[in-house]
Design an enzyme around this catalytic site. Sequence first.
Site, PDB file in Angstrom:
ATOM      1  CE  LYS A  11       4.560  -1.809  -4.741  1.00  0.00           C
ATOM      2  NZ  LYS A  11       5.921  -1.248  -4.990  1.00  0.00           N
ATOM      3  CE1 TYR A  51       4.536   3.926  -3.913  1.00  0.00           C
ATOM      4  CE2 TYR A  51       3.052   3.218  -5.634  1.00  0.00           C
ATOM      5  CZ  TYR A  51       3.876   2.921  -4.564  1.00  0.00           C
ATOM      6  OH  TYR A  51       4.053   1.611  -4.160  1.00  0.00           O
ATOM      7  CG  ASN A 114       8.845  -3.562  -5.318  1.00  0.00           C
ATOM      8  OD1 ASN A 114       7.675  -3.289  -5.518  1.00  0.00           O
ATOM      9  ND2 ASN A 114       9.684  -2.745  -4.710  1.00  0.00           N
ATOM     10  CG  HIS A 117       3.048   0.422  -0.527  1.00  0.00           C
ATOM     11  ND1 HIS A 117       4.003   1.407  -0.580  1.00  0.00           N
ATOM     12  CD2 HIS A 117       2.183   0.776   0.467  1.00  0.00           C
ATOM     13  CE1 HIS A 117       3.711   2.329   0.346  1.00  0.00           C
ATOM     14  NE2 HIS A 117       2.610   1.963   0.986  1.00  0.00           N
ATOM     15  CD  GLU A 128       1.318   4.916   2.497  1.00  0.00           C
ATOM     16  OE1 GLU A 128       2.341   5.487   2.070  1.00  0.00           O
ATOM     17  OE2 GLU A 128       1.305   3.724   2.862  1.00  0.00           O
TER      18      GLU A 128
END
Length: 140
Positions: A11, A51, A114, A117, A128
């Site tokens: 990320k 998302y 964070n 993913h 995905e």
Amino acid sequence: MAVERTLSIIKPDATKRNLTGKINAKFEDAGLRIIAQKRIHLTPAQAGVFYEVHKERPFYGELCEFMASEPVVVQVLEGEGAIAKNREVMGATNPADAAPGTIRAEFAESVGENSVHGSDAPETAAVEIAYFFSGLELVG
Ligand code: RTP
Ligand code: MG
């Protein structure tokens, strides 16, 4: 256990801090093989589609803006039980709850920012992976 493939994203908070190599080392040390990888800069709309499952959650807007704030590295990891193994290496969503040695314990800045993913099930992994990669780009 079967060989699986899972979609991983490094990320923006992590690419910004030059942590791609350190995070990839954690995957490889755990026996996960990086069979596809590219650095891209998502638009908020592209992050929103990815998302979509979270669109009713209060953090959705913030999450989409964050995912589009800097480049990300999208990748496909392959290995025995890769989906669960990757989530183990990632650690809990909130870094405060993540086990020592996990990516989120070592690198994540907050529950939102964070660092990584990982797909959560075989069905979501397939969707995905197809969102970011063509079959020809998966070199197992
Ligand atoms: P991911 O989908 O990114 O692998 O993370 P996850 O399964 O551990 O967590 P999930 O519940 O699917 O949430 C997706 C991402 O949304 C952000 N989030 N923010 N502010 C908040 O309370 C909050 N909760 C979740 C995180 O970036 C999380 O990874
Ligand atoms: Mg999730």
